[in-house]
Design a protein around this motif. Structure first.
Motif, PDB file in Angstrom:
ATOM      1  N   PHE A 210      43.936  33.947  50.730  1.00  0.00           N
ATOM      2  CA  PHE A 210      43.183  34.182  52.112  1.00  0.00           C
ATOM      3  C   PHE A 210      41.592  34.038  51.734  1.00  0.00           C
ATOM      4  CE2 PHE A 210      40.603  36.493  55.324  1.00  0.00           C
ATOM      5  CZ  PHE A 210      40.877  35.657  56.311  1.00  0.00           C
ATOM      6  N   MET A 211      41.156  34.898  50.783  1.00  0.00           N
ATOM      7  CA  MET A 211      39.695  34.999  50.591  1.00  0.00           C
ATOM      8  C   MET A 211      39.201  33.929  49.792  1.00  0.00           C
ATOM      9  SD  MET A 211      38.332  37.444  51.802  1.00  0.00           S
ATOM     10  CE  MET A 211      36.774  37.418  51.117  1.00  0.00           C
ATOM     11  N   PHE A 212      40.035  32.988  48.862  1.00  0.00           N
ATOM     12  CA  PHE A 212      39.605  31.973  48.022  1.00  0.00           C
ATOM     13  C   PHE A 212      39.728  30.853  48.900  1.00  0.00           C
ATOM     14  CE2 PHE A 212      40.382  28.439  45.053  1.00  0.00           C
ATOM     15  CZ  PHE A 212      39.217  28.672  43.934  1.00  0.00           C
ATOM     16  N   LEU A 213      40.536  30.420  50.090  1.00  0.00           N
ATOM     17  CA  LEU A 213      40.481  29.555  51.109  1.00  0.00           C
ATOM     18  C   LEU A 213      39.324  29.794  52.077  1.00  0.00           C
ATOM     19  CD1 LEU A 213      44.322  29.066  52.153  1.00  0.00           C
ATOM     20  CD2 LEU A 213      42.732  27.403  51.040  1.00  0.00           C
ATOM     21  N   ALA A 214      39.013  30.905  52.203  1.00  0.00           N
ATOM     22  CA  ALA A 214      37.929  31.234  53.330  1.00  0.00           C
ATOM     23  C   ALA A 214      36.698  30.835  52.698  1.00  0.00           C
ATOM     24  CB  ALA A 214      38.167  32.626  53.848  1.00  0.00           C
ATOM     25  N   LEU A 215      36.427  31.390  51.525  1.00  0.00           N
ATOM     26  CA  LEU A 215      35.144  31.293  50.846  1.00  0.00           C
ATOM     27  C   LEU A 215      34.876  29.801  50.489  1.00  0.00           C
ATOM     28  CD1 LEU A 215      35.244  34.486  48.639  1.00  0.00           C
ATOM     29  CD2 LEU A 215      34.086  34.211  50.637  1.00  0.00           C
ATOM     30  N   GLY A 216      35.809  29.119  50.148  1.00  0.00           N
ATOM     31  CA  GLY A 216      35.646  27.859  49.763  1.00  0.00           C
ATOM     32  C   GLY A 216      35.114  26.851  50.928  1.00  0.00           C
ATOM     33  N   ALA A 217      36.071  27.123  52.029  1.00  0.00           N
ATOM     34  CA  ALA A 217      35.632  26.459  53.576  1.00  0.00           C
ATOM     35  C   ALA A 217      34.110  26.719  53.628  1.00  0.00           C
ATOM     36  CB  ALA A 217      36.879  26.566  54.371  1.00  0.00           C
ATOM     37  N   THR A 218      34.006  28.018  53.710  1.00  0.00           N
ATOM     38  CA  THR A 218      32.589  28.611  54.293  1.00  0.00           C
ATOM     39  C   THR A 218      31.556  27.793  53.337  1.00  0.00           C
ATOM     40  OG1 THR A 218      33.613  30.509  54.916  1.00  0.00           O
ATOM     41  CG2 THR A 218      31.061  30.451  54.375  1.00  0.00           C
ATOM     42  N   GLU A 219      31.701  27.636  52.183  1.00  0.00           N
ATOM     43  CA  GLU A 219      30.602  26.993  51.209  1.00  0.00           C
ATOM     44  C   GLU A 219      30.569  25.615  51.769  1.00  0.00           C
ATOM     45  OE1 GLU A 219      28.981  27.018  46.588  1.00  0.00           O
ATOM     46  OE2 GLU A 219      30.742  28.076  47.122  1.00  0.00           O
ATOM     47  N   CYS A 220      31.612  24.920  52.009  1.00  0.00           N
ATOM     48  CA  CYS A 220      31.375  23.512  52.239  1.00  0.00           C
ATOM     49  C   CYS A 220      30.662  23.361  53.468  1.00  0.00           C
ATOM     50  CB  CYS A 220      32.894  23.026  52.539  1.00  0.00           C
ATOM     51  SG  CYS A 220      33.880  22.787  51.300  1.00  0.00           S
TER      52      CYS A 220
END
Length: 313
Positions: free
Chosen positions: A102-112
């Motif tokens: 969950f966190m890896f997906l969330a933080l990656g999309a947020t950074e985009c």
């Protein structure tokens, strides 16, 4: 029957680099150093940006968000990796795997999304300098930052739920060093074509669209810089954009090669190497890029250190 019902008591084995045991100790040392450098580097940027009034600008507000994001990014993966590199049983609990996914997906999309907003801030600063403070007011900056985090975490809720609903066939061995969708889909007992298509579509949405927006912003920025007559003015404008461009190149280059390239015989090892750069090396380099190339951050850091020593005396 879904993953949650079948696997709630199951631990997962993260193979990581167990096929190359001679690499584990050097990797442990490298990851530990990277983690320490990332923690201290990003904490310094957050502290300097918050405590120095001269850095209370939209640019450093978004940079603080990026540093906070990188701190969370590396913390959701590296501690578990360090534990597994030191142990024979390279396991992660079900709840730990879900949290990491969950966190890896969330933080990656947020950074985009955040990197695209940072390019918009630079566009306004260089192309509309007289209206900068009016356009990039505090309320808008807070709204844009909130939109980044809400969009990233909302995307993660959707993709994580779709992945966790898939039934699994044992053994519960993840051929990766973290719980990530492409590796977890391989454990499913059913056809995952639809999930792979959804992941690809979301990757296009969160990578190519923000990247296109960034490129358009920098096309206008380049035109504005070329119209600046003084060399000093051009250098100052380039200096405010150079660090962001380097970070964008590192982040999007690795992200696109990770999610948007077609599968190949070497895609497994490529995915591991790209994930390493995407989730560990890039968060470590970001604060170094911004501090080494940015005079304002370096001067603010010197002021902060001087203030600390004066208070001690």
């Amino acid at each position: 029957m879904n993953w949650a019902n079948e696997s709630i008591l199951q631990d997962f084995i993260l193979l990581g680099f167990s096929d190359r045991p001679w690499l584990e100790f050097p990797l442990f040392v490298a990851f530990l150093i990277s983690y320490i450098v990332t923690i201290f580097g990003n904490l310094i940027i957050i502290l300097v940006s918050c405590l120095d009034s001269k850095l209370h600008t939209p640019m450093y507000f978004f940079l603080t968000n990026l540093s906070l994001l990188d701190l969370c990014y590396i913390t959701c993966t590296v501690p578990q990796m360090l534990v597994n590199l030191c142990s024979i049983k390279k396991v992660i609990s079900y709840s730990g795997c879900v949290a990491q996914l969950f966190m890896f997906l969330a933080l990656g999309a947020t950074e985009c999304v955040l990197l695209a907003i940072m390019s918009f801030d630079r566009f306004v600063a260089i192309c509309r300098p007289l209206h900068y403070s009016v356009i990039m007011h505090q309320r808008l900056c807070l709204q844009l930052a909130a939109a980044c985090w809400i969009t990233g975490f909302g995307n993660s809720v959707w993709l994580s739920t779709l992945t966790l609903q898939l039934p699994l066939c044992g053994p519960y061995i993840v051929d990766h060093f973290l719980c990530e969708i492409p590796a977890l889909l391989k454990l499913s007992c059913v056809d995952t074509t639809a999930n792979e298509a959804e992941l690809f579509s979301v990757s296009v949405l969160f990578h190519l669209i923000p990247l296109t927006f960034i490129l358009i912003s920098y096309a206008f920025i380049a035109q504005a810089i070329l119209r600046i007559r003084s060399t000093e003015g051009r250098q100052k404008a380039l200096g405010t954009c150079g660090s962001h461009l380097i970070v964008v190149s590192l982040f999007y280059g690795t992200a696109i090669s990770m999610y948007l390239q077609p599968p190949s015989p070497n895609s497994k090892d490529r995915g591991k190497m790209v994930s390493l750069f995407y989730g560990i090396i890039a968060p470590m380099l970001n604060p170094l890029i911004y501090t080494l190339r940015n005079k304002e951050v370096k001067e603010a850091f010197k002021r902060l250190v001087a203030r600390v020593f004066l208070n001690k005396k």
